[in-house]
Design a protein around this motif. Structure first.
Motif, PDB file in Angstrom:
ATOM      1  N   ASN A  32       2.406  -7.567 -13.747  1.00  0.00           N
ATOM      2  CA  ASN A  32       3.517  -6.826 -13.142  1.00  0.00           C
ATOM      3  C   ASN A  32       3.268  -5.322 -13.076  1.00  0.00           C
ATOM      4  O   ASN A  32       4.124  -4.570 -12.628  1.00  0.00           O
ATOM      5  CB  ASN A  32       4.846  -7.134 -13.839  1.00  0.00           C
ATOM      6  N   GLY A  33       2.099  -4.881 -13.532  1.00  0.00           N
ATOM      7  CA  GLY A  33       1.734  -3.475 -13.402  1.00  0.00           C
ATOM      8  C   GLY A  33       2.204  -2.584 -14.532  1.00  0.00           C
ATOM      9  O   GLY A  33       2.185  -1.366 -14.408  1.00  0.00           O
ATOM     10  N   SER A  34       2.636  -3.155 -15.646  1.00  0.00           N
ATOM     11  CA  SER A  34       3.063  -2.338 -16.781  1.00  0.00           C
ATOM     12  C   SER A  34       1.916  -1.538 -17.368  1.00  0.00           C
ATOM     13  O   SER A  34       2.112  -0.444 -17.880  1.00  0.00           O
ATOM     14  CB  SER A  34       3.672  -3.208 -17.876  1.00  0.00           C
ATOM     15  N   TYR A  35       0.721  -2.118 -17.325  1.00  0.00           N
ATOM     16  CA  TYR A  35      -0.456  -1.397 -17.786  1.00  0.00           C
ATOM     17  C   TYR A  35      -1.061  -0.690 -16.577  1.00  0.00           C
ATOM     18  O   TYR A  35      -1.397  -1.318 -15.586  1.00  0.00           O
ATOM     19  CB  TYR A  35      -1.506  -2.350 -18.351  1.00  0.00           C
ATOM     20  N   SER A  36      -1.179   0.609 -16.654  1.00  0.00           N
ATOM     21  CA  SER A  36      -1.805   1.336 -15.559  1.00  0.00           C
ATOM     22  C   SER A  36      -2.416   2.627 -16.091  1.00  0.00           C
ATOM     23  O   SER A  36      -2.005   3.146 -17.122  1.00  0.00           O
ATOM     24  CB  SER A  36      -0.794   1.653 -14.463  1.00  0.00           C
ATOM     25  N   VAL A  37      -3.373   3.118 -15.356  1.00  0.00           N
ATOM     26  CA  VAL A  37      -4.032   4.368 -15.695  1.00  0.00           C
ATOM     27  C   VAL A  37      -3.701   5.346 -14.577  1.00  0.00           C
ATOM     28  O   VAL A  37      -3.928   5.038 -13.402  1.00  0.00           O
ATOM     29  CB  VAL A  37      -5.560   4.177 -15.801  1.00  0.00           C
ATOM     30  N   PRO A  38      -3.142   6.491 -14.886  1.00  0.00           N
ATOM     31  CA  PRO A  38      -2.809   7.455 -13.835  1.00  0.00           C
ATOM     32  C   PRO A  38      -4.066   7.917 -13.096  1.00  0.00           C
ATOM     33  O   PRO A  38      -5.100   8.143 -13.696  1.00  0.00           O
ATOM     34  CB  PRO A  38      -2.176   8.625 -14.583  1.00  0.00           C
ATOM     35  N   SER A  39      -3.941   8.034 -11.804  1.00  0.00           N
ATOM     36  CA  SER A  39      -5.062   8.456 -10.973  1.00  0.00           C
ATOM     37  C   SER A  39      -5.029   9.971 -10.788  1.00  0.00           C
ATOM     38  O   SER A  39      -3.963  10.570 -10.689  1.00  0.00           O
ATOM     39  CB  SER A  39      -4.987   7.779  -9.612  1.00  0.00           C
ATOM     40  N   GLN A  40      -6.194  10.570 -10.720  1.00  0.00           N
ATOM     41  CA  GLN A  40      -6.299  11.994 -10.459  1.00  0.00           C
ATOM     42  C   GLN A  40      -6.926  12.252  -9.088  1.00  0.00           C
ATOM     43  O   GLN A  40      -7.229  13.392  -8.750  1.00  0.00           O
ATOM     44  CB  GLN A  40      -7.147  12.675 -11.548  1.00  0.00           C
ATOM     45  N   ARG A  41      -7.108  11.198  -8.299  1.00  0.00           N
ATOM     46  CA  ARG A  41      -7.674  11.368  -6.964  1.00  0.00           C
ATOM     47  C   ARG A  41      -6.664  12.064  -6.067  1.00  0.00           C
ATOM     48  O   ARG A  41      -5.471  11.787  -6.111  1.00  0.00           O
ATOM     49  CB  ARG A  41      -8.058  10.015  -6.363  1.00  0.00           C
ATOM     50  N   GLU A  42      -7.147  12.958  -5.246  1.00  0.00           N
ATOM     51  CA  GLU A  42      -6.278  13.777  -4.398  1.00  0.00           C
ATOM     52  C   GLU A  42      -5.424  12.924  -3.457  1.00  0.00           C
ATOM     53  O   GLU A  42      -4.238  13.157  -3.293  1.00  0.00           O
ATOM     54  CB  GLU A  42      -7.127  14.754  -3.592  1.00  0.00           C
ATOM     55  N   GLU A  43      -6.038  11.882  -2.835  1.00  0.00           N
ATOM     56  CA  GLU A  43      -5.250  11.082  -1.897  1.00  0.00           C
ATOM     57  C   GLU A  43      -4.148  10.285  -2.594  1.00  0.00           C
ATOM     58  O   GLU A  43      -3.084  10.067  -2.028  1.00  0.00           O
ATOM     59  CB  GLU A  43      -6.079  10.199  -1.008  1.00  0.00           C
ATOM     60  N   ASP A  44      -4.362   9.888  -3.853  1.00  0.00           N
ATOM     61  CA  ASP A  44      -3.322   9.193  -4.604  1.00  0.00           C
ATOM     62  C   ASP A  44      -2.184  10.138  -4.971  1.00  0.00           C
ATOM     63  O   ASP A  44      -1.021   9.743  -4.982  1.00  0.00           O
ATOM     64  CB  ASP A  44      -3.892   8.566  -5.872  1.00  0.00           C
ATOM     65  N   LEU A  45      -2.505  11.367  -5.279  1.00  0.00           N
ATOM     66  CA  LEU A  45      -1.476  12.339  -5.620  1.00  0.00           C
ATOM     67  C   LEU A  45      -0.582  12.633  -4.422  1.00  0.00           C
ATOM     68  O   LEU A  45       0.624  12.808  -4.561  1.00  0.00           O
ATOM     69  CB  LEU A  45      -2.111  13.624  -6.149  1.00  0.00           C
ATOM     70  N   GLU A  46      -1.149  12.668  -3.208  1.00  0.00           N
ATOM     71  CA  GLU A  46      -0.360  12.902  -2.005  1.00  0.00           C
ATOM     72  C   GLU A  46       0.612  11.759  -1.762  1.00  0.00           C
ATOM     73  O   GLU A  46       1.764  11.974  -1.429  1.00  0.00           O
ATOM     74  CB  GLU A  46      -1.282  13.080  -0.802  1.00  0.00           C
ATOM     75  N   VAL A  47       0.169  10.527  -1.949  1.00  0.00           N
ATOM     76  CA  VAL A  47       1.031   9.361  -1.768  1.00  0.00           C
ATOM     77  C   VAL A  47       2.147   9.384  -2.790  1.00  0.00           C
ATOM     78  O   VAL A  47       3.300   9.119  -2.471  1.00  0.00           O
ATOM     79  CB  VAL A  47       0.212   8.050  -1.889  1.00  0.00           C
ATOM     80  N   GLU A  48       1.842   9.737  -4.017  1.00  0.00           N
ATOM     81  CA  GLU A  48       2.845   9.819  -5.072  1.00  0.00           C
ATOM     82  C   GLU A  48       3.903  10.860  -4.738  1.00  0.00           C
ATOM     83  O   GLU A  48       5.091  10.641  -4.922  1.00  0.00           O
ATOM     84  CB  GLU A  48       2.177  10.153  -6.400  1.00  0.00           C
ATOM     85  N   ASP A  49       3.502  12.008  -4.214  1.00  0.00           N
ATOM     86  CA  ASP A  49       4.444  13.059  -3.846  1.00  0.00           C
ATOM     87  C   ASP A  49       5.380  12.597  -2.739  1.00  0.00           C
ATOM     88  O   ASP A  49       6.558  12.918  -2.733  1.00  0.00           O
ATOM     89  CB  ASP A  49       3.712  14.324  -3.400  1.00  0.00           C
ATOM     90  N   ASP A  50       4.869  11.833  -1.779  1.00  0.00           N
ATOM     91  CA  ASP A  50       5.686  11.349  -0.673  1.00  0.00           C
ATOM     92  C   ASP A  50       6.730  10.340  -1.129  1.00  0.00           C
ATOM     93  O   ASP A  50       7.832  10.310  -0.600  1.00  0.00           O
ATOM     94  CB  ASP A  50       4.809  10.703   0.400  1.00  0.00           C
ATOM     95  N   THR A  51       6.409   9.517  -2.113  1.00  0.00           N
ATOM     96  CA  THR A  51       7.333   8.468  -2.550  1.00  0.00           C
ATOM     97  C   THR A  51       8.218   8.903  -3.708  1.00  0.00           C
ATOM     98  O   THR A  51       9.150   8.210  -4.049  1.00  0.00           O
ATOM     99  CB  THR A  51       6.550   7.213  -2.977  1.00  0.00           C
ATOM    100  N   GLN A  52       7.949  10.027  -4.294  1.00  0.00           N
ATOM    101  CA  GLN A  52       8.676  10.458  -5.477  1.00  0.00           C
ATOM    102  C   GLN A  52      10.136  10.780  -5.184  1.00  0.00           C
ATOM    103  O   GLN A  52      11.016  10.393  -5.908  1.00  0.00           O
ATOM    104  CB  GLN A  52       7.993  11.682  -6.072  1.00  0.00           C
ATOM    105  N   ASP A  53      10.434  11.478  -4.102  1.00  0.00           N
ATOM    106  CA  ASP A  53      11.796  11.882  -3.801  1.00  0.00           C
ATOM    107  C   ASP A  53      12.304  11.071  -2.615  1.00  0.00           C
ATOM    108  O   ASP A  53      12.365  11.537  -1.494  1.00  0.00           O
ATOM    109  CB  ASP A  53      11.848  13.378  -3.508  1.00  0.00           C
ATOM    110  N   PHE A  54      12.692   9.831  -2.867  1.00  0.00           N
ATOM    111  CA  PHE A  54      13.115   8.934  -1.818  1.00  0.00           C
ATOM    112  C   PHE A  54      14.641   8.923  -1.650  1.00  0.00           C
ATOM    113  O   PHE A  54      15.148   8.366  -0.690  1.00  0.00           O
ATOM    114  CB  PHE A  54      12.606   7.521  -2.105  1.00  0.00           C
ATOM    115  N   THR A  55      15.376   9.551  -2.537  1.00  0.00           N
ATOM    116  CA  THR A  55      16.833   9.530  -2.444  1.00  0.00           C
ATOM    117  C   THR A  55      17.287  10.352  -1.240  1.00  0.00           C
ATOM    118  O   THR A  55      16.837  11.469  -1.028  1.00  0.00           O
ATOM    119  CB  THR A  55      17.482  10.092  -3.721  1.00  0.00           C
TER     120      THR A  55
END
Length: 60
Positions: A32-55
């Protein structure tokens, strides 16, 4: 060695876990994804920023 899930004594058959139950709990966490390692790749950080403020924002 103690079980990583409950801390009980490990059973050779289920090593490193103490029982089938704890082994299944660990497997479920992986699936279910409970175990994960945070990514430091630039393209992953951009995707995270886009989905972070969805409200949706309401006008005042």
């Amino acid at each position: 060695m103690s079980c990583p899930i409950c801390g009980g004594e490990t059973e050779q058959k289920f090593r490193p876990f103490c029982s089938r139950r704890c082994a299944d709990i660990d497997l479920a966490k992986w699936l279910n994804g409970s175990y994960s390692v945070p990514s430091q790749r630039e393209e992953d950080l951009e995707v995270e920023d886009d989905t972070q403020d969805f409200t949706p924002k309401r006008p005042h």
